[in-house]
Design a protein around this motif. Structure first.
Motif, PDB file in Angstrom:
ATOM      1  N   SER A  47       0.866  -1.063   0.024  1.00 57.75           N
ATOM      2  CA  SER A  47      -0.087  -0.027   0.035  1.00 57.75           C
ATOM      3  C   SER A  47       0.963   1.165  -0.014  1.00 57.75           C
ATOM      4  O   SER A  47       1.972   1.375   0.787  1.00 57.75           O
ATOM      5  CB  SER A  47      -0.628  -0.029   1.301  1.00 57.75           C
ATOM      6  N   PHE A  48       0.708   2.202  -0.787  1.00 59.39           N
ATOM      7  CA  PHE A  48       1.357   3.292  -0.771  1.00 59.39           C
ATOM      8  C   PHE A  48       0.625   4.636  -1.741  1.00 59.39           C
ATOM      9  O   PHE A  48      -0.357   3.919  -2.753  1.00 59.39           O
ATOM     10  CB  PHE A  48       2.650   3.545  -1.235  1.00 59.39           C
ATOM     11  N   SER A  49       0.795   5.473  -1.656  1.00 54.18           N
ATOM     12  CA  SER A  49       0.122   6.641  -2.353  1.00 54.18           C
ATOM     13  C   SER A  49       1.225   7.605  -3.153  1.00 54.18           C
ATOM     14  O   SER A  49       2.304   7.991  -2.248  1.00 54.18           O
ATOM     15  CB  SER A  49      -0.846   7.282  -1.825  1.00 54.18           C
ATOM     16  N   LEU A  50       0.888   8.150  -4.107  1.00 56.80           N
ATOM     17  CA  LEU A  50       1.861   9.397  -4.593  1.00 56.80           C
ATOM     18  C   LEU A  50       1.004  10.422  -5.042  1.00 56.80           C
ATOM     19  O   LEU A  50       0.004  10.296  -5.607  1.00 56.80           O
ATOM     20  CB  LEU A  50       2.577   8.996  -5.701  1.00 56.80           C
ATOM     21  N   GLU A  51       1.207  11.783  -4.448  1.00 55.17           N
ATOM     22  CA  GLU A  51       0.644  12.994  -5.009  1.00 55.17           C
ATOM     23  C   GLU A  51       1.210  13.340  -6.342  1.00 55.17           C
ATOM     24  O   GLU A  51       2.299  12.858  -6.900  1.00 55.17           O
ATOM     25  CB  GLU A  51       1.034  13.901  -3.974  1.00 55.17           C
ATOM     26  N   PRO A  52       0.433  14.093  -7.081  1.00 57.86           N
ATOM     27  CA  PRO A  52       0.684  14.646  -8.353  1.00 57.86           C
ATOM     28  C   PRO A  52       2.009  15.067  -8.536  1.00 57.86           C
ATOM     29  O   PRO A  52       2.338  15.955  -7.334  1.00 57.86           O
ATOM     30  CB  PRO A  52      -0.373  15.614  -8.867  1.00 57.86           C
ATOM     31  N   GLY A  53       2.997  14.847  -9.165  1.00 61.40           N
ATOM     32  CA  GLY A  53       4.286  15.332  -9.403  1.00 61.40           C
ATOM     33  C   GLY A  53       5.444  14.792  -8.446  1.00 61.40           C
ATOM     34  O   GLY A  53       6.440  15.239  -8.421  1.00 61.40           O
ATOM     35  N   GLN A  54       4.933  13.777  -7.446  1.00 64.93           N
ATOM     36  CA  GLN A  54       5.782  13.385  -6.502  1.00 64.93           C
ATOM     37  C   GLN A  54       6.805  12.117  -7.150  1.00 64.93           C
ATOM     38  O   GLN A  54       5.978  11.403  -8.136  1.00 64.93           O
ATOM     39  CB  GLN A  54       5.194  12.630  -5.466  1.00 64.93           C
ATOM     40  N   ILE A  55       7.851  11.943  -6.787  1.00 66.52           N
ATOM     41  CA  ILE A  55       8.575  10.905  -7.233  1.00 66.52           C
ATOM     42  C   ILE A  55       8.560   9.755  -6.258  1.00 66.52           C
ATOM     43  O   ILE A  55       9.361  10.168  -5.136  1.00 66.52           O
ATOM     44  CB  ILE A  55       9.993  11.334  -7.772  1.00 66.52           C
ATOM     45  N   GLY A  56       8.429   8.671  -6.572  1.00 69.48           N
ATOM     46  CA  GLY A  56       8.526   7.718  -5.519  1.00 69.48           C
ATOM     47  C   GLY A  56       9.503   6.709  -5.829  1.00 69.48           C
ATOM     48  O   GLY A  56       9.745   6.499  -6.893  1.00 69.48           O
ATOM     49  N   CYS A  57      10.053   5.823  -4.868  1.00 66.36           N
ATOM     50  CA  CYS A  57      10.987   4.666  -5.383  1.00 66.36           C
ATOM     51  C   CYS A  57      10.742   3.331  -4.510  1.00 66.36           C
ATOM     52  O   CYS A  57      10.298   3.419  -3.436  1.00 66.36           O
ATOM     53  CB  CYS A  57      12.252   5.310  -4.862  1.00 66.36           C
ATOM     54  N   MET A  58      10.765   2.366  -5.402  1.00 63.97           N
ATOM     55  CA  MET A  58      10.915   1.009  -4.876  1.00 63.97           C
ATOM     56  C   MET A  58      12.348   0.638  -4.724  1.00 63.97           C
ATOM     57  O   MET A  58      13.052   0.314  -5.795  1.00 63.97           O
ATOM     58  CB  MET A  58      10.057   0.166  -5.772  1.00 63.97           C
ATOM     59  N   LEU A  59      12.832   0.558  -3.482  1.00 60.97           N
ATOM     60  CA  LEU A  59      14.281   0.215  -3.121  1.00 60.97           C
ATOM     61  C   LEU A  59      14.209  -1.030  -2.671  1.00 60.97           C
ATOM     62  O   LEU A  59      13.506  -1.460  -1.544  1.00 60.97           O
ATOM     63  CB  LEU A  59      14.700   1.251  -2.464  1.00 60.97           C
ATOM     64  N   GLY A  60      15.105  -1.991  -3.044  1.00 55.01           N
ATOM     65  CA  GLY A  60      15.364  -3.466  -2.408  1.00 55.01           C
ATOM     66  C   GLY A  60      16.176  -4.360  -3.050  1.00 55.01           C
ATOM     67  O   GLY A  60      16.516  -3.820  -4.170  1.00 55.01           O
ATOM     68  N   PRO A  61      16.530  -5.527  -2.276  1.00 54.45           N
ATOM     69  CA  PRO A  61      17.436  -6.253  -2.915  1.00 54.45           C
ATOM     70  C   PRO A  61      16.801  -6.926  -4.187  1.00 54.45           C
ATOM     71  O   PRO A  61      15.636  -6.988  -4.410  1.00 54.45           O
ATOM     72  CB  PRO A  61      17.759  -7.206  -1.756  1.00 54.45           C
ATOM     73  N   SER A  62      17.880  -7.534  -4.958  1.00 56.05           N
ATOM     74  CA  SER A  62      17.071  -8.292  -6.111  1.00 56.05           C
ATOM     75  C   SER A  62      16.228  -9.428  -5.753  1.00 56.05           C
ATOM     76  O   SER A  62      16.607  -9.854  -4.940  1.00 56.05           O
ATOM     77  CB  SER A  62      18.398  -8.635  -7.115  1.00 56.05           C
ATOM     78  N   GLY A  63      14.963  -9.679  -6.459  1.00 57.27           N
ATOM     79  CA  GLY A  63      14.269 -10.714  -6.096  1.00 57.27           C
ATOM     80  C   GLY A  63      13.333 -10.196  -5.223  1.00 57.27           C
ATOM     81  O   GLY A  63      12.576 -11.232  -4.557  1.00 57.27           O
ATOM     82  N   CYS A  64      13.256  -8.990  -4.525  1.00 52.77           N
ATOM     83  CA  CYS A  64      12.277  -8.717  -3.445  1.00 52.77           C
ATOM     84  C   CYS A  64      11.048  -8.457  -4.186  1.00 52.77           C
ATOM     85  O   CYS A  64      10.035  -8.249  -3.097  1.00 52.77           O
ATOM     86  CB  CYS A  64      12.898  -7.606  -2.745  1.00 52.77           C
ATOM     87  N   GLY A  65      10.586  -8.340  -5.363  1.00 58.40           N
ATOM     88  CA  GLY A  65       9.311  -8.005  -6.019  1.00 58.40           C
ATOM     89  C   GLY A  65       9.200  -6.366  -6.201  1.00 58.40           C
ATOM     90  O   GLY A  65       8.054  -6.373  -6.782  1.00 58.40           O
ATOM     91  N   LYS A  66      10.127  -5.755  -6.439  1.00 65.76           N
ATOM     92  CA  LYS A  66      10.015  -4.448  -6.592  1.00 65.76           C
ATOM     93  C   LYS A  66       9.506  -4.126  -8.166  1.00 65.76           C
ATOM     94  O   LYS A  66       8.743  -3.354  -8.270  1.00 65.76           O
ATOM     95  CB  LYS A  66      11.174  -3.562  -6.096  1.00 65.76           C
ATOM     96  N   THR A  67      10.311  -5.083  -8.945  1.00 69.94           N
ATOM     97  CA  THR A  67       9.809  -4.757 -10.337  1.00 69.94           C
ATOM     98  C   THR A  67       8.249  -5.094 -10.534  1.00 69.94           C
ATOM     99  O   THR A  67       7.518  -4.537 -11.345  1.00 69.94           O
ATOM    100  CB  THR A  67      10.710  -5.719 -11.252  1.00 69.94           C
ATOM    101  N   THR A  68       7.746  -6.047  -9.808  1.00 67.83           N
ATOM    102  CA  THR A  68       6.524  -6.503  -9.909  1.00 67.83           C
ATOM    103  C   THR A  68       5.554  -5.582  -9.498  1.00 67.83           C
ATOM    104  O   THR A  68       4.315  -5.469 -10.030  1.00 67.83           O
ATOM    105  CB  THR A  68       6.225  -7.777  -8.882  1.00 67.83           C
ATOM    106  N   VAL A  69       5.727  -4.742  -8.498  1.00 63.77           N
ATOM    107  CA  VAL A  69       4.871  -3.561  -8.262  1.00 63.77           C
ATOM    108  C   VAL A  69       4.975  -2.619  -9.586  1.00 63.77           C
ATOM    109  O   VAL A  69       3.551  -2.510  -9.894  1.00 63.77           O
ATOM    110  CB  VAL A  69       5.625  -2.576  -6.977  1.00 63.77           C
ATOM    111  N   LEU A  70       5.885  -2.467 -10.118  1.00 65.15           N
ATOM    112  CA  LEU A  70       5.911  -1.533 -11.456  1.00 65.15           C
ATOM    113  C   LEU A  70       4.842  -2.271 -12.527  1.00 65.15           C
ATOM    114  O   LEU A  70       4.101  -1.593 -12.762  1.00 65.15           O
ATOM    115  CB  LEU A  70       7.342  -1.488 -11.806  1.00 65.15           C
TER     116      LEU A  70
END
Lengths: 542, 348
Positions: free
Chosen positions: B24-47
Motif C-alpha cells: 500500500s502506498f500513494s503518490l501525490e501529483p508530481g511526486q517521485i516515488g521509489c521502490m528500493l530493495g535487493p534483487s528478487g524482492c518483488g520491486k519490479t512486480t509492483v511496477l
C-alpha cells in the motif's frame, strides 16, 4: 476464442506432421515376414557396413577439410584469405548428387581426363590404374567436398568465439601456434565440430541421388529397391525405421554437443583475434589447403556444368523444360509460403503460450530436418494409401462410387512431405527473428498506447521481415534440391528440375542434365551468398 | 495531466507463488516515488502491476481515483495513460531516435508530433541525434531516448524499471539528478525501481524499502538512514554495526562506549537490554579524546578514511574520518561518540 484454439491447433499440427515418423518407427516392432528375412540374410549387413563406412569416411573427410580451413582462416594471414572466408561456403550450394554426375562425366573411362591420358601415353584399357569414381571411396569424396562447410562454419565460429586470451595464455605458457591449436583451441571447439560433423553425416545418410547413381547399397537405395523392386512396403518401412535409428543417434549427438558448446564460452569479451602472418612456403601451403576443397567442391564441377550447358542448352531448353521450371518454382513458392505461415503460427504460439505441450510440439516438428526424404516418403505414403483405401471402400459400400486414390500420388502428399522435412528450417529462422524482439519491446509499445494487434503490425512485422524472407528462401531452395521424397510421391507426369536432372543422369545423359543441374546450383547459391555475407561482416560479441 | 496514484493492499502471485503482499502506498501529483530493495524482492512486480502487466489477486490500484486493477478487472496497459522506461530500454531497433519518440504520438497532428519530438530531443540534450538509430547511440544516449519516448505522450504516471542499471557508476548519479530535474520541470508523477540506494536518494521524494514482497519502511532517504524501522533497513541502507546496550533512562542507554543519549524517548523499560545501531558518522575521530580504539583495518575513500576499530571490550565499530587523519593499522586512536538519533532495536 482464437487463444483457446491456438494451443490445441499447434499440438494437432505437430501430431499430424509426426505421423510419418511414428508410422515408420512403428514398423520396428512389426513381426518379420519372408522378404524381411531374405533381406536380413542377404543385403542388410551390406547396408549397415556400407553406411558405417560412408559415415567414417565422410566424418574424417569433413573433419580434416573443415577444421583445417576454419583454423587457417581464423588465425592466419595468407594470400586470398579474405576470399576464402566466404568462398569456402560455396560448396553448400552444390547437391552431392550433382557433383557425383559431374565427376563421373569428367573422370570415368570415357571422360575427358582418362581420354587425354590415353592419348598422351598411348595406353589402352587396363594398362593403367585410375581410381574408380563410382565407388564407396568416390562417394566419400563427393560428400566430403560438398558437406565440409558444415564443419567449417561451426568450427570457425567456435574458434572466433574463443577468447584471444586463452590462445595467448597458452602461448605465454610455452605453446607454439600449432601446440595452442591442438591443446587449447581444438578441445574448446570440439562440441561445435562434433555438431557440424553430425549435420554432415545426417545429410550423408539422407542422400539418395549419389549412392543410387554410384550403385552403392545403403538404406536409402535399399528402401527404393525393396519397395519398387520387391514390392514390399512393410520391409521397406522396416529398413526406413533402422535408418531412423541411425539418424536419431546423430540428432542426439548433435543436440548434446550444442548444449555443451554453450559451456565452452571462455569469456564474454572479444577483441580482434591475433592474425599470424604466414610467409613464403607456409603461406602458399595454407592458400593451397583452402583452394583445393573450394576447387573440388565448387569451381571444377560448376565450370564443367557450365561447359555442358553451353553445349546442350539449345537442345534441352524447350517448352517442356520451361513448364518443368515453372512447376518447380511454383512448388517451391507454395511450399515455402505454407512452411513460413505454419512456422509463424507455431513460433508465436510458443512465445505467447509457452506451455509444455506447445514447447514439446515445436520440438517434435523441429526434428523433421534430420529425417531422410526417403523415410518421410515411406512414412507419408503408407498412411495416405490406407486412408485412400478406407475412403474408397466406404464410398463404394455406401454410394457405389469408387473414389480411387485421392491423397497418395497427389501434390498434397508431396507438399505434406515437404512440411514434415522443411518446416523445421523455417521455424528455426522465424524463431531467430522473434528472439531479436525482446518482450520488453511489446510492453513498451503497449505502455505507449498500442493494442496487441497494432504491435504486430508496427513492431514485429518490420523486425521480422528479414528472418521471414530468409525462411522463405531456404525452404524454396531446399524444395528445389529435394530428390528422393519428390521422386517417390510426385503425381504421375509431374517433374521437378531435381527429378529431371536425376533421370537424365541415370540414363547416362550427363551433359543433357547440366542445364537443370546448373539451375538448382544457381538457386542454391542465393542463401549461401547471404550466409557468407553475414559471416564476413559479423562476429560474436561485436 | 499529472496523476495521483493509490496502491491499496496489493497481492500479486506468480503461478501459485505469492510475490507481493499487502503493498500500500500513494503518490501525490508530481511526486517521485521509489521502490528500493535487493534483487528478487518483488520491486519490479509492483511496477508491472501498476502498468497492468500483472493482475493482482487481491487489493486494487487507482489512478486519479479510477480503479484500474483489481481482482476482477484489469484495464489494458495501453489505456492507462502511463509511460514506462525499461531496464534494457527496449528501443525499437528499426526506428530512429526521433521515430522512437514519435511512436506513442498517434492521433496527434503531424506538426504537433514534430514539435513534441523536437522539444523532447532538446530536453534530453540530443537535438542533433534525431536521425540516429539506437545501435549508433551510447548507453547513456539510448537511456535518454527511452525516457523521452516514455514522456512524449505526456503520461499521467511514469514508471522506470532500473533505468540506470546499465550505466557506469559515475554516470548513474549524474543522470539520476538530470532525470529528476526533467521530471520536476514537467511535474510528472513517477516511480523508480532500483537496488541502488544512492540512485534512490538522488531521485526520490519518497522511498518504499521492499523485502520479500512486502514494504518494510516508507520514508524519506534521510529518515531511512537515520531512523531505520528494523534491522533489515538498517543493514540494507548505509553501513554500521549493532552493539548491545542497557536502557538507563528515558533518553539514555549505557554501552561499551559509554552512555549515549538520543533526542527521542526510548520505547523500552529502564534496565532492559537492547541493541543499538552505531553508524560510521556517529563515531568521530578526535586525537584529544580520552576514549581510544585500535585500528584493525582501514579503507581509503578519497575524502575520507573508513576505519574498522576494535574497542577495549572487544567489539568492532566503524569510524569515518577526514582523510588527512592517516593512521596505521594497530595504532590506537582517540574517538568520540556523536549520536543524534539513537536507533534502538529489541534484542533477538
Amino acid at each position: 476464442m482464437l487463444d483457446r484454439l491456438w494451443q490445441p491447433g499447434i499440438v494437432l499440427i505437430a501430431l499430424i506432421l509426426a505421423i510419418p515418423i511414428f508410422t515408420v518407427a512403428g514398423f520396428l516392432f512389426q513381426p518379420s515376414e519372408d522378404i524381411w528375412q531374405h533381406l536380413l540374410d542377404t543385403v542388410l549387413i551390406d547396408y549397415i557396413s556400407n553406411s558405417l563406412l560412408l559415415m567414417v569416411g565422410v566424418g574424417l573427410g569433413t573433419f580434416s577439410i573443415g577444421v583445417t580451413c576454419a583454423w587457417l582462416t581464423s588465425v592466419c594471414q595468407f594470400p586470398g584469405k579474405r576470399v576464402f572466408v566466404w568462398a569456402l561456403l560455396l560448396p553448400l550450394a552444390m547437391p552431392a548428387y550433382i557433383i557425383a554426375y559431374t565427376y563421373t562425366g569428367m573422370f570415368d573411362f570415357a571422360g575427358p581426363v582418362q581420354t587425354a591420358i590415353r592419348e598422351w601415353t598411348g595406353w589402352g584399357y587396363g594398362d593403367y590404374f585410375f581410381p574408380e569414381i563410382r565407388s564407396i571411396g568416390g562417394a566419400i569424396a563427393m560428400f566430403s567436398f560438398v558437406l565440409f562447410p558444415y564443419v567449417y562454419l561451426l568450427a570457425r565460429a567456435a574458434f572466433l568465439d574463443q577468447s584471444v586470451c586463452v590462445i595467448e595464455v597458452s602461448r605465454t605458457l610455452g605453446c607454439n601456434l600449432w601446440a595452442s591449436f591442438y591443446r587449447v583451441a581444438l578441445p574448446l571447439a570440439r562440441p561445435a565440430i562434433v555438431a557440424g560433423m553430425s549435420l554432415a553425416l545426417m545429410e550423408t545418410l539422407a542422400d539418395y541421388g549419389t549412392v543410387s547413381y554410384f550403385g552403392i547399397g545403403v538404406f536409402t537405395t535399399g528402401i527404393f529397391r525393396t519397395w519398387f523392386g520387391l514390392g514390399d512396403s512393410a520391409a521397406a518401412a522396416k529398413l526406413a525405421a533402422i535408418l531412423l535409428l541411425f539418424v536419431f543417434t546423430l540428432v542426439l549427438v548433435e543436440r548434446a554437443s550444442r548444449r555443451k558448446a554453450q559451456y565452452h564460452h571462455a569469456t564474454n569479451r572479444y577483441q580482434q583475434l591475433p592474425q599470424y602472418q604466414l610467409t613464403g612456403m607456409k603461406a602458399w601451403i595454407a592458400c593451397f589447403a583452402c583452394l583445393m576443397p573450394l576447387l573440388f567442391g565448387f569451381i571444377l564441377p560448376a565450370v564443367q556444368l557450365g561447359f555442358w550447358a553451353v553445349d546442350t542448352y539449345a537442345e534441352m531448353v524447350d517448352e517442356s523444360f520451361v513448364r518443368l521450371t515453372l512447376h518447380t518454382i511454383l512448388l517451391g513458392l507454395s511450399a515455402s509460403v505454407l512452411a513460413v505461415l505454419l512456422a509463424l503460427l507455431l513460433a508465436y504460439g510458443k512465445r505467447v503460450i509457452a506451455s509444455k505441450p506447445v514447447i514439446a510440439s515445436v520440438r517434435i516438428v523441429a526434428t523433421g530436418y534430420a529425417i531422410p526424404g526417403t523415410v518421410v516418403a515411406v512414412g507419408v505414403i503408407i498412411p495416405f494409401a490406407w486412408l485412400d483405401n478406407t475412403i474408397d471402400s466406404f464410398m463404394r459400400e455406401q454410394f457405389d462410387i469408387s473414389t480411387g486414390l485421392i491423397l497418395s500420388g497427389s501434390l498434397f502428399a508431396v507438399m505434406f512431405a515437404y512440411m514434415v522435412r522443411f518446416l523445421a528450417v523455417s521455424i528455426q529462422s522465424v524463431e531467430a527473428g522473434l528472439g531479436k524482439i525482446k518482450p520488453s519491446m511489446d510492453e513498451a509499445a503497449r505502455s505507449l498506447g498500442y493494442k496487441p494487434s497494432h504491435i504486430l503490425l508496427k513492431v514485429h512485422l518490420p523486425l521480422m521481415k528479414g528472418s521471414v524472407l530468409t525462411a522463405l528462401l531456404i525452404v524454396f531452395v531446399d524444395v528445389m534440391k529435394e530428390l528422393p521424397a519428390t521422386l517417390i510421391l510426385r503425381p504421375f507426369n509431374f517433374n521437378t528440375l531435381a527429378v529431371r536432372a536425376f533421370e537424365l543422369a541415370s540414363d547416362e545423359r550427363l551433359a543433357d542434365s547440366s542445364t537443370a543441374a546448373l539451375m538448382i546450383v544457381a538457386a542454391g547459391l542465393i542463401p549461401v551468398i547471404l550466409l557468407s555475407k553475414s559471416i564476413s561482416v559479423s562476429r560474436a560479441g561485436s | 495531466m499529472t496523476s495521483h496514484l493509490d496502491v491499496e493492499e496489493l497481492d500479486v502471485n506468480y503461478d501459485d507463488h505469492r510475490v507481493l503482499q499487502q503493498i500500500s502506498f500513494s503518490l501525490e501529483p508530481g511526486q517521485i516515488g521509489c521502490m528500493l530493495g535487493p534483487s528478487g524482492c518483488g520491486k519490479t512486480t509492483v511496477l508491472r502491476a501498476i502498468a497492468g502487466f500483472e493482475p493482482p489477486v487481491n487489493g486494487r490500484i487507482l489512478i486519479d481515483d479510477v480503479e484500474v486493477s483489481s481482482k476482477l478487472y484489469c484495464l489494458p496497459t495501453e489505456k492507462r495513460n502511463i509511460g514506462m522506461v525499461f531496464q534494457d530500454y527496449a528501443l525499437f531497433p528499426h526506428l530512429s531516435a526521433a521515430e522512437n519518440i514519435r511512436f506513442g504520438l498517434r492521433g496527434w497532428k503531424p506538426k504537433q508530433q514534430q514539435a513534441r519530438v523536437n522539444e523532447l530531443l532538446a530536453m534530453i540534450g540530443m537535438p542533433a541525434y534525431g536521425q540516429a538509430f539506437p545501435h549508433q547511440l551510447s548507453g547513456g544516449q539510448q537511456q535518454r531516448v527511452a525516457l523521452a519516448r516514455a514522456m512524449a505522450p505526456q503520461p499521467g504516471i511514469l514508471l522506470m524499471d532500473e533505468p540506470f542499471s546499465n550505466m557506469d557508476v559515475e554516470l548513474r548519479e549524474q543522470l539520476a539528478r538530470e532525470v529528476r530535474d526533467i521530471l520536476k520541470q514537467e511535474n510528472i508523477t513517477a516511480i523508480l525501481v532500483t537496488h541502488d540506494q544512492y540512485e534512490a536518494f538522488a531521485m526520490a521524494d519518497q522511498i518504499c524499502v521492499i523485502n520479500e514482497g512486502g514494504i518494510v519502511q516508507q520514508d524519506s532517504g534521510y529518515n531511512l538512514y537515520h531512523q531505520p524501522a528494523n534491522r533489515f533497513v538498517a543493514d540494507f541502507i548505509g553501513q554500521g554495526v549493532i552493539i548491545p546496550a542497557e536502557v538507563t533512562g528515558e533518553f539514555t542507554v549505557k554501552t561499551e562506549l559509554g552512555v549515549i543519549s538520543g533526542d527521542t524517548p526510548i520505547d523500552s523499560d529502564i534496565g532492559d537490554t537492547v541493541d543499538i545501531l552505531i553508524r560510521p558518522d556517529d563515531v568521530v575521530h578526535d586525537d584529544d579524546s580520552k576514549e581510544t580504539a585500535v585500528v584493525v583495518e582501514k579503507a581509503f575513500r578519497g575524502a575520507d578514511f573508513l576505519y574498522f576499530l576494535r574497542i577495549d571490550s572487544g567489539s568492532e565499530i566503524l569510524c569515518l574520518a577526514p582523510s588527512h587523519h592517516d593512521h596505521r593499522v594497530n595504532e590506537r586512536i582517540g574517538i568520540r561518540l556523536n549520536v543524534d538519533h539513537l536507533v534502538v532495536f529489541d534484542r533477538v
